[in-house]
Design an enzyme around this catalytic site. Structure first.
Site, PDB file in Angstrom:
ATOM      1  N   ASP A 229      -3.828  -3.273   4.727  1.00 14.15           N
ATOM      2  CA  ASP A 229      -3.993  -3.868   6.055  1.00 14.15           C
ATOM      3  C   ASP A 229      -2.650  -4.108   6.739  1.00 14.15           C
ATOM      4  O   ASP A 229      -1.580  -4.026   6.111  1.00 14.15           O
ATOM      5  CB  ASP A 229      -4.789  -5.185   5.954  1.00 14.15           C
ATOM      6  CG  ASP A 229      -4.360  -6.062   4.773  1.00 14.15           C
ATOM      7  OD1 ASP A 229      -3.240  -5.871   4.258  1.00 14.15           O
ATOM      8  OD2 ASP A 229      -5.139  -6.931   4.370  1.00 14.15           O
TER       9      ASP A 229
ATOM     10  N   ASN B 189     -10.965 -17.755   0.859  1.00 14.58           N
ATOM     11  CA  ASN B 189     -12.356 -17.727   1.349  1.00 14.58           C
ATOM     12  C   ASN B 189     -13.128 -16.520   0.798  1.00 14.58           C
ATOM     13  O   ASN B 189     -14.206 -16.198   1.275  1.00 14.58           O
ATOM     14  CB  ASN B 189     -12.378 -17.721   2.887  1.00 14.58           C
ATOM     15  CG  ASN B 189     -11.794 -16.437   3.481  1.00 14.58           C
ATOM     16  OD1 ASN B 189     -11.272 -15.587   2.753  1.00 14.58           O
ATOM     17  ND2 ASN B 189     -11.870 -16.290   4.793  1.00 14.58           N
TER      18      ASN B 189
ATOM     19  N   HIS C  48     -12.043 -13.340   0.784  1.00 17.04           N
ATOM     20  CA  HIS C  48     -11.822 -12.047   1.436  1.00 17.04           C
ATOM     21  C   HIS C  48     -11.001 -11.105   0.552  1.00 17.04           C
ATOM     22  O   HIS C  48     -10.270 -11.538  -0.332  1.00 17.04           O
ATOM     23  CB  HIS C  48     -11.225 -12.207   2.848  1.00 17.04           C
ATOM     24  CG  HIS C  48      -9.756 -12.515   2.938  1.00 17.04           C
ATOM     25  ND1 HIS C  48      -9.227 -13.323   3.920  1.00 17.04           N
ATOM     26  CD2 HIS C  48      -8.690 -12.111   2.214  1.00 17.04           C
ATOM     27  CE1 HIS C  48      -7.925 -13.389   3.783  1.00 17.04           C
ATOM     28  NE2 HIS C  48      -7.572 -12.666   2.749  1.00 17.04           N
TER      29      HIS C  48
ATOM     30  N   GLU D 203     -13.150 -10.286   6.135  1.00 17.99           N
ATOM     31  CA  GLU D 203     -13.523 -11.690   6.102  1.00 17.99           C
ATOM     32  C   GLU D 203     -15.014 -11.842   5.769  1.00 17.99           C
ATOM     33  O   GLU D 203     -15.776 -10.865   5.861  1.00 17.99           O
ATOM     34  CB  GLU D 203     -13.224 -12.330   7.473  1.00 17.99           C
ATOM     35  CG  GLU D 203     -11.755 -12.295   7.882  1.00 17.99           C
ATOM     36  CD  GLU D 203     -10.875 -13.307   7.134  1.00 17.99           C
ATOM     37  OE1 GLU D 203     -11.247 -13.758   6.034  1.00 17.99           O
ATOM     38  OE2 GLU D 203      -9.793 -13.632   7.653  1.00 17.99           O
TER      39      GLU D 203
HETATM   40  C1  GLP Z   1      -3.760 -11.815   3.004  1.00 17.49           C
HETATM   41  C2  GLP Z   1      -3.918 -10.336   2.719  1.00 17.49           C
HETATM   42  C3  GLP Z   1      -4.786 -10.102   1.515  1.00 17.49           C
HETATM   43  C4  GLP Z   1      -4.310 -10.965   0.364  1.00 17.49           C
HETATM   44  C5  GLP Z   1      -4.448 -12.406   0.731  1.00 17.49           C
HETATM   45  C6  GLP Z   1      -4.049 -13.362  -0.386  1.00 17.49           C
HETATM   46  O1  GLP Z   1      -4.831 -12.330   3.714  1.00 17.49           O
HETATM   47  N1  GLP Z   1      -4.464  -9.614   3.822  1.00 17.49           N
HETATM   48  O2  GLP Z   1      -4.754  -8.725   1.169  1.00 17.49           O
HETATM   49  O3  GLP Z   1      -5.071 -10.688  -0.767  1.00 17.49           O
HETATM   50  O4  GLP Z   1      -3.584 -12.617   1.839  1.00 17.49           O
HETATM   51  O5  GLP Z   1      -2.694 -13.603  -0.340  1.00 17.49           O
HETATM   52  P1  GLP Z   1      -1.855 -14.339  -1.442  1.00 17.49           P
HETATM   53  O6  GLP Z   1      -1.694 -13.354  -2.549  1.00 17.49           O
HETATM   54  O7  GLP Z   1      -0.560 -14.654  -0.783  1.00 17.49           O
HETATM   55  O8  GLP Z   1      -2.622 -15.539  -1.846  1.00 17.49           O
END
Ligand code: GLP
Length: 240
Positions: free
Chosen positions: A67, A135, A137, A142
């Site tokens: 993304d 959440n 995702h 989402e």
């Molecule tokens: C963002 C990214 C996700 C990732 C999530 C969790 O929202 N788009 O791909 O998995 O963050 O991030 P973190 O690893 O910093 O908790």
């Protein structure tokens, strides 16, 4: 879903590196689906260290990222393109043209989504790395995203904007929209490796691994993947 519980984040990163490097070493032209976020940082540091110590080559490896924020150019320090260069690609011998990510600056959203869909179709991933949103995702899919979705533009959930604000100077700077690979395309990867660390992920980990498979918890779809490994540290596994 195979579940590996580790003592801490360091061991989680060791195990993740074992899984990722097994794919790279078995096939020097493998296609890697990659993720951003703080969770894969330990894994990426280990991939760079392994390259330095053992000379593992990424010259023929190709990558596709999940993304990208809409409205951020690849040169912006908070863009995921920049994150990947800084935290992984600059430490490997990977050719920039072999790395792929959505163009956050694309004016025509539909055309950019179609471009990325076609690219993913032509680039079947040997392994897809994922982090987990608090959440539930995956990528920026989402809660409520149809499981059949392809690349699309999302409006980020308020909780996601709050979670990601720590990486920006001010919450007002966090983009409200993003391009994301769809759930259908995540499920097409030959293997999925999902990582979760810390107590703030425990609820999402339980719902993902043990709860009903529902679009309200996007990661729960991974229960249906034939080859999915979840690596969690003790804190994130506390509700399993
Ligand atoms: C963002 C990214 C996700 C990732 C999530 C969790 O929202 N788009 O791909 O998995 O963050 O991030 P973190 O690893 O910093 O908790």
């Amino acid at each position: 879903m195979k579940i590996i519980v580790t003592e801490n984040y360091e061991e989680l990163s060791d195990k993740a590196a074992e899984a990722m490097l097994a794919v790279v070493k078995a096939d020097p032209s493998a296609v890697l689906g990659l993720a951003t976020g703080t969770t894969p940082l330990g894994l990426y540091a280990r991939m760079i260290r392994d390259r330095a110590e053992h000379g593992t080559s990424y010259a023929r490896i190709r990558t596709a990222n999940l993304d990208e924020y809409k409205g951020l150019p690849a040169s912006h320090e908070q863009s995921y393109a920049c994150f990947m260069r800084k935290n992984l690609f600059d430490g490997l011998d990977i050719a920039p043209q072999n790395t792929n990510i959505e163009n956050g600056m694309a004016a025509d959203e539909a055309a950019e989504c179609a471009r990325y869909d076609a690219l993913l179709e032509a680039l079947p991933r040997d392994i897809q790395l994922l982090g987990l949103g608090s959440n539930g995702h995956i990528a920026f899919n989402e809660p409520g995203t149809p499981f059949g979705s392809g690349t699309h533009v999302v409006t980020l959930a308020e909780s996601t904007v709050r979670d990601n604000a720590r990486l920006f100077r001010d919450i007002a700077e966090v983009p409200r929209k993003a391009f994301t690979m769809g759930i259908r395309q995540i499920m097409q990867a030959r293997r999925v490796l999902i990582l979760a660390s810390g107590a703030n992920k425990a609820d999402a980990v339980r719902k993902m691994a043990l709860g009903p498979v529902t679009e309200q918890v996007p990661a729960s779809v991974l229960q249906l993947h034939p080859c999915c490994t979840l690596i969690v540290d003790r804190a994130a596994a506390s509700q399993l």
